[in-house]
Design a protein around this motif. Structure first.
Motif, PDB file in Angstrom:
ATOM      1  N   GLU A  12      -7.552  33.572 113.037  1.00  0.00           N
ATOM      2  CA  GLU A  12      -7.285  32.857 114.282  1.00  0.00           C
ATOM      3  C   GLU A  12      -7.145  31.354 114.063  1.00  0.00           C
ATOM      4  N   ASP A  15      -4.019  28.436 118.950  1.00  0.00           N
ATOM      5  CA  ASP A  15      -3.160  29.120 119.921  1.00  0.00           C
ATOM      6  C   ASP A  15      -2.474  30.364 119.362  1.00  0.00           C
ATOM      7  N   ASP A  16      -2.897  30.860 118.205  1.00  0.00           N
ATOM      8  CA  ASP A  16      -2.298  32.074 117.672  1.00  0.00           C
ATOM      9  C   ASP A  16      -3.279  32.803 116.762  1.00  0.00           C
ATOM     10  N   ASN A  18      -3.108  35.861 113.283  1.00  0.00           N
ATOM     11  CA  ASN A  18      -2.262  36.595 112.354  1.00  0.00           C
ATOM     12  C   ASN A  18      -2.929  37.901 111.954  1.00  0.00           C
ATOM     13  N   ALA A  43      -3.708  38.358 122.773  1.00  0.00           N
ATOM     14  CA  ALA A  43      -3.472  36.931 122.575  1.00  0.00           C
ATOM     15  C   ALA A  43      -3.439  36.194 123.913  1.00  0.00           C
ATOM     16  N   GLU A  71       2.592  37.241 113.318  1.00  0.00           N
ATOM     17  CA  GLU A  71       1.964  36.102 113.991  1.00  0.00           C
ATOM     18  C   GLU A  71       2.076  36.322 115.489  1.00  0.00           C
ATOM     19  N   VAL A  72       0.947  36.234 116.190  1.00  0.00           N
ATOM     20  CA  VAL A  72       0.903  36.466 117.632  1.00  0.00           C
ATOM     21  C   VAL A  72       0.503  35.159 118.303  1.00  0.00           C
ATOM     22  N   ARG A  73       1.375  34.663 119.161  1.00  0.00           N
ATOM     23  CA  ARG A  73       1.143  33.359 119.791  1.00  0.00           C
ATOM     24  C   ARG A  73       1.282  33.489 121.312  1.00  0.00           C
ATOM     25  N   ARG A  75       0.963  31.241 125.318  1.00  0.00           N
ATOM     26  CA  ARG A  75       0.835  29.959 126.028  1.00  0.00           C
ATOM     27  C   ARG A  75       0.807  30.215 127.524  1.00  0.00           C
ATOM     28  N   ALA A  88       3.596  35.574 125.709  1.00  0.00           N
ATOM     29  CA  ALA A  88       3.144  35.838 124.347  1.00  0.00           C
ATOM     30  C   ALA A  88       4.335  36.284 123.513  1.00  0.00           C
TER      31      ALA A  88
END
Length: 261
Positions: A12, A15-16, A18, A43, A71-73, A75, A88
């Motif tokens: 972690e 903001d993301d 993996n 996420a 990669e998981v992001r 906002r 996401a």
């Protein structure tokens, strides 16, 4: 590896996070759609923080194959008085594989009470359903992570509808909303019984509306139903539903499916 274990081991940052997509969660050359959607939801909930209202709607686009390092992001798009929108995205090898928007909203008083989300007639309870026997075309993710039973008596002929009882083999430590999204896409497309076994299909978009702020069921069993109502020129449209073991509606959805043959 269970889904909860995967989240616990994720690398972690602010903001993301993996993860490596386990082989046991694959569906062909890509991650199972419910797995990817649940990753994106995890996420989004992490980004929303404490006090985030319950999930009420998810709009998911399956952009490309997801496998290997992911990669998981997420906002926050907007945070209102009672509702929060969070987007996401999942990328693999620098390419977007999934894009999703989640709406979280607290309950409000309503003068309207309508429920047309009823389970199909002739339904078998989970304890009576015939167990699903593994076969050569059974996806890896289903064999490794789910228990499946047929929810309706065997019918004559073929129809563009599939209805199963499904539960995770290990659902410990999972948020109920994450569990529901992880399970809700487990059925093959409703059009599949009308196709030959070799016909490739792929989900393109999925809209899932949560009908309860607190999903709960008995013994982990969820009733899933997919019903295709259109298929022409390589595109199929289907309605999807998910109920708990007592027949209470939990998710109403719609999905577009590409049919290559």
């Amino acid at each position: 590896m269970t889904f909860a274990d995967l989240l616990a081991c994720a690398e972690e940052s602010e903001d993301d996070f993996n993860v490596t997509v386990p082989e046991g969660w694959l569906q062909g050359r890509t991650a199972y759609g419910g797995f990817s959607a649940a990753l994106a939801l995890a996420a989004a909930m992490r980004m929303g923080g404490e006090g985030l209202p319950p999930l009420r709607s998810a709009s998911v686009s399956f952009v490309g194959p997801a496998s290997g390092e992911a990669e998981v992001r997420a906002r926050v798009l907007r945070k209102g008085k009672n509702a929060t929108w969070i987007s996401a995205e999942i990328t693999c090898g620098g390419a977007c594989t999934l894009n999703a928007t989640f709406v979280f909203m607290g309950p409000v008083n309503s003068a309207v009470h309508l429920n047309r989300q009823v389970p199909p007639a002739g339904l078998l309870v989970p304890e009576e359903g015939r167990e699903f026997e593994p076969h050569p075309h059974m996806p890896v993710f289903l064999r490794c992570n789910f228990e499946v039973r047929f929810a309706l008596p065997k019918a004559e002929g073929k129809s563009a509808e599939i209805c199963w009882w499904v539960r995770l083999k290990d659902r410990a430590a999972l948020d109920p909303m994450v569990e529901v999204l992880l399970v809700a896409d487990a059925l093959p497309p409703g059009i599949l019984p009308l196709l030959t076994p070799a016909t490739p299909v792929s989900s393109m978009t999925w809209i899932a509306n949560l009908l309860t702020p607190a999903p709960i069921t008995r013994d982990g069993w969820w009733l899933l139903r997919s019903s295709a109502d259109y298929s022409e020129r390589g595109c199929s449209s289907q309605h999807m539903g998910l109920w708990n073991a007592d027949g209470e509606p939990v998710v109403s959805g719609m999905q577009s499916v590409a049919v290559f043959g």
